[in-house]
Design a protein around this motif. Structure first.
Motif, PDB file in Angstrom:
ATOM      1  N   ALA A  82      78.891  -7.507  59.639  1.00 52.24           N
ATOM      2  CA  ALA A  82      79.004  -8.331  58.429  1.00 52.24           C
ATOM      3  C   ALA A  82      80.459  -8.400  57.966  1.00 52.24           C
ATOM      4  N   LEU A  83      81.119  -7.253  57.962  1.00 54.12           N
ATOM      5  CA  LEU A  83      82.527  -7.215  57.554  1.00 54.12           C
ATOM      6  C   LEU A  83      83.383  -8.041  58.494  1.00 54.12           C
ATOM      7  N   GLU A  84      83.087  -7.993  59.793  1.00 49.67           N
ATOM      8  CA  GLU A  84      83.859  -8.780  60.749  1.00 49.67           C
ATOM      9  C   GLU A  84      83.674 -10.273  60.505  1.00 49.67           C
ATOM     10  N   CYS A  85      82.482 -10.684  60.072  1.00 47.56           N
ATOM     11  CA  CYS A  85      82.274 -12.102  59.721  1.00 47.56           C
ATOM     12  C   CYS A  85      83.183 -12.514  58.561  1.00 47.56           C
ATOM     13  N   VAL A  86      83.309 -11.640  57.564  1.00 40.69           N
ATOM     14  CA  VAL A  86      84.201 -11.940  56.438  1.00 40.69           C
ATOM     15  C   VAL A  86      85.643 -12.004  56.914  1.00 40.69           C
ATOM     16  N   HIS A  87      86.047 -11.034  57.712  1.00 41.66           N
ATOM     17  CA  HIS A  87      87.419 -11.014  58.229  1.00 41.66           C
ATOM     18  C   HIS A  87      87.713 -12.281  59.040  1.00 41.66           C
ATOM     19  N   CYS A  88      86.777 -12.651  59.929  1.00 35.31           N
ATOM     20  CA  CYS A  88      87.007 -13.821  60.784  1.00 35.31           C
ATOM     21  C   CYS A  88      86.984 -15.122  59.983  1.00 35.31           C
ATOM     22  N   TYR A  89      86.118 -15.205  58.963  1.00 36.01           N
ATOM     23  CA  TYR A  89      86.160 -16.375  58.080  1.00 36.01           C
ATOM     24  C   TYR A  89      87.550 -16.521  57.475  1.00 36.01           C
ATOM     25  N   SER A  90      88.122 -15.387  57.033  1.00 32.32           N
ATOM     26  CA  SER A  90      89.443 -15.461  56.398  1.00 32.32           C
ATOM     27  C   SER A  90      90.498 -15.939  57.385  1.00 32.32           C
ATOM     28  N   LEU A  91      90.388 -15.538  58.656  1.00 29.41           N
ATOM     29  CA  LEU A  91      91.344 -15.980  59.667  1.00 29.41           C
ATOM     30  C   LEU A  91      91.197 -17.472  59.951  1.00 29.41           C
ATOM     31  N   VAL A  92      89.946 -17.930  60.049  1.00 25.98           N
ATOM     32  CA  VAL A  92      89.687 -19.357  60.293  1.00 25.98           C
ATOM     33  C   VAL A  92      90.320 -20.198  59.185  1.00 25.98           C
ATOM     34  N   HIS A  93      90.135 -19.793  57.941  1.00 23.41           N
ATOM     35  CA  HIS A  93      90.694 -20.550  56.819  1.00 23.41           C
ATOM     36  C   HIS A  93      92.209 -20.366  56.703  1.00 23.41           C
ATOM     37  N   ASP A  94      92.699 -19.146  56.929  1.00 20.17           N
ATOM     38  CA  ASP A  94      94.142 -18.913  56.846  1.00 20.17           C
ATOM     39  C   ASP A  94      94.915 -19.738  57.870  1.00 20.17           C
ATOM     40  N   ASP A  95      94.297 -20.009  59.011  1.00 21.77           N
ATOM     41  CA  ASP A  95      94.977 -20.760  60.073  1.00 21.77           C
ATOM     42  C   ASP A  95      95.071 -22.255  59.790  1.00 21.77           C
ATOM     43  N   LEU A  96      94.345 -22.745  58.805  1.00 19.93           N
ATOM     44  CA  LEU A  96      94.321 -24.180  58.519  1.00 19.93           C
ATOM     45  C   LEU A  96      95.705 -24.712  58.124  1.00 19.93           C
ATOM     46  N   PRO A  97      95.959 -25.994  58.352  1.00 19.51           N
ATOM     47  CA  PRO A  97      97.251 -26.572  57.976  1.00 19.51           C
ATOM     48  C   PRO A  97      97.596 -26.393  56.500  1.00 19.51           C
ATOM     49  N   LYS A 108      94.153 -17.727  71.722  1.00 20.27           N
ATOM     50  CA  LYS A 108      93.335 -18.922  71.958  1.00 20.27           C
ATOM     51  C   LYS A 108      93.584 -19.935  70.846  1.00 20.27           C
ATOM     52  N   PRO A 109      93.236 -21.215  71.075  1.00 17.82           N
ATOM     53  CA  PRO A 109      93.404 -22.206  70.009  1.00 17.82           C
ATOM     54  C   PRO A 109      92.606 -21.815  68.763  1.00 17.82           C
ATOM     55  N   THR A 110      93.196 -22.006  67.606  1.00 13.57           N
ATOM     56  CA  THR A 110      92.483 -21.730  66.355  1.00 13.57           C
ATOM     57  C   THR A 110      91.317 -22.722  66.215  1.00 13.57           C
ATOM     58  N   VAL A 111      90.405 -22.430  65.311  1.00 14.35           N
ATOM     59  CA  VAL A 111      89.171 -23.218  65.220  1.00 14.35           C
ATOM     60  C   VAL A 111      89.456 -24.677  64.876  1.00 14.35           C
ATOM     61  N   HIS A 112      90.400 -24.922  63.983  1.00 12.52           N
ATOM     62  CA  HIS A 112      90.661 -26.320  63.606  1.00 12.52           C
ATOM     63  C   HIS A 112      91.345 -27.097  64.734  1.00 12.52           C
ATOM     64  N   ILE A 113      91.989 -26.391  65.656  1.00 12.85           N
ATOM     65  CA  ILE A 113      92.563 -27.038  66.836  1.00 12.85           C
ATOM     66  C   ILE A 113      91.482 -27.287  67.883  1.00 12.85           C
ATOM     67  N   ALA A 114      90.639 -26.293  68.109  1.00 16.20           N
ATOM     68  CA  ALA A 114      89.575 -26.423  69.114  1.00 16.20           C
ATOM     69  C   ALA A 114      88.506 -27.421  68.671  1.00 16.20           C
ATOM     70  N   PHE A 115      88.306 -27.562  67.365  1.00 14.36           N
ATOM     71  CA  PHE A 115      87.310 -28.492  66.827  1.00 14.36           C
ATOM     72  C   PHE A 115      88.018 -29.500  65.916  1.00 14.36           C
TER      73      PHE A 115
END
Length: 304
Positions: A82-97, A108-115
């Motif tokens: 559960a904690l890793e889901c929170v951590h990874c959510y923060s990385l996905v959002h932090d990587d945004l433009p 690897k490509p960040t989520v907004h690049i891959a999608f």
């Protein structure tokens, strides 16, 4: 390599594999009761943001803190996931433009690049929500009281008074560099809060007394500070190919860090002090705390 270090490395690797396997199962295509459906593209983006390797250090701290105090191992693994889901959510959002604007994460490509950006936002939203689903689910073998305590503690660590608030301060720091007290506050929120939760969660899972919970919380605060100091050193000195993300961005954006204020030698001395203080907090547990003490040293000395 000492036997203790070898044991730590093996346990860290084994825990990362267990967390990865559990997350892969939890993020499967089949809808759970009361879910309507799991859209394929959104689920793929969530899996891209989570199932991408990594040390899984925060879940490791949960499981090892719980083990130290006699907590349920399966529950510890689920709370770590559960904690890793929170951590990874923060990385996905932090990587945004709109935030840190990164193209690469863990090599690897960040989520907004891959999608795309909209899918990345929704993937982050879904991962954050799913974290609390994992805690509350009947498969998590804890009492309702323990689950409520964990939900509250994680919400406080992750929200506007913790990690998300720290990210807001981090963005503001690009416009106006904070003073030393401001840097410490920012880092305690953005990075330290989830690491503090990871260690305190072990005490909650074990239904330990207030002294154990206070001690583990303080241990988490010490190693959280060490994690950020080591991260700042890596940003200054490491090769992007080695750590799997861009380096030197803090300096480029004019963000203040303790390393920039005081220099590399000061930071290395501060890391040594934080490790000593972390070890002192573990001293009452004797040899049983050897793995967590090694975790503190690993955090301070990491190279990626």
């Amino acid at each position: 390599m000492t036997d203790e270090t070898s044991s730590f490395s093996a346990r860290l690797k084994a825990n990362a594999a267990a967390v990865e396997a559990l997350l892969a199962t939890l993020l499967g295509p089949a809808a759970l009761p009361d879910e309507i459906a799991r859209p394929e593209t959104l689920l793929d983006a969530m899996r891209h943001g989570v199932l991408n390797g990594g040390k899984r250090l925060r879940p490791f701290l949960v499981t090892e803190s719980a083990a130290l105090l006699g907590g349920n191992a399966d529950a510890g693994l689920r709370i770590g996931a559960a904690l890793e889901c929170v951590h990874c959510y923060s990385l996905v959002h932090d990587d945004l433009p709109a935030m840190d604007d990164d193209d690469v994460r863990r090599g690897k490509p960040t989520v907004h690049i891959a999608f795309d950006e909209a899918t990345a936002i929704l993937a982050g939203d879904s991962l954050l929500t799913f974290a609390f689903d994992i805690i509350a689910a009947p498969e998590t073998a804890l009492s309702d009281s323990q689950k409520t305590t964990l939900v509250l503690a994680l919400a406080r660590a992750a929200g506007h008074g913790g990690m998300a608030g720290g990210q807001a301060l981090d963005l503001a720091a690009e416009r106006r560099a904070p003073d030393e007290a401001g840097i410490v506050l920012l880092q305690a929120m953005k990075t330290g809060a989830l690491i503090r939760f990871a260690c305190e969660a072990g005490a909650i899972i074990a239904d330990a007394g207030p002294e154990d919970r206070r001690r583990m919380r303080a241990f988490g605060e010490k190693i959280g500070l060490a994690f950020q100091l080591a991260d700042d050193l890596l940003d200054l000195t490491a090769d992007a190919a080695v750590i799997g993300k861009a380096t030197g961005k803090d300096a480029t954006r004019g963000k203040g860090t303790l390393v920039a204020l005081h220099g590399q030698a000061w930071a290395e001395r501060a890391l040594e002090r934080l490790v000593r203080e972390a070890e002192e907090l573990l001293a009452p547990y004797g040899a049983r705390s050897a793995i967590l003490a090694e975790a503190a040293r690993f955090i301070a000395n990491r190279r990626s």
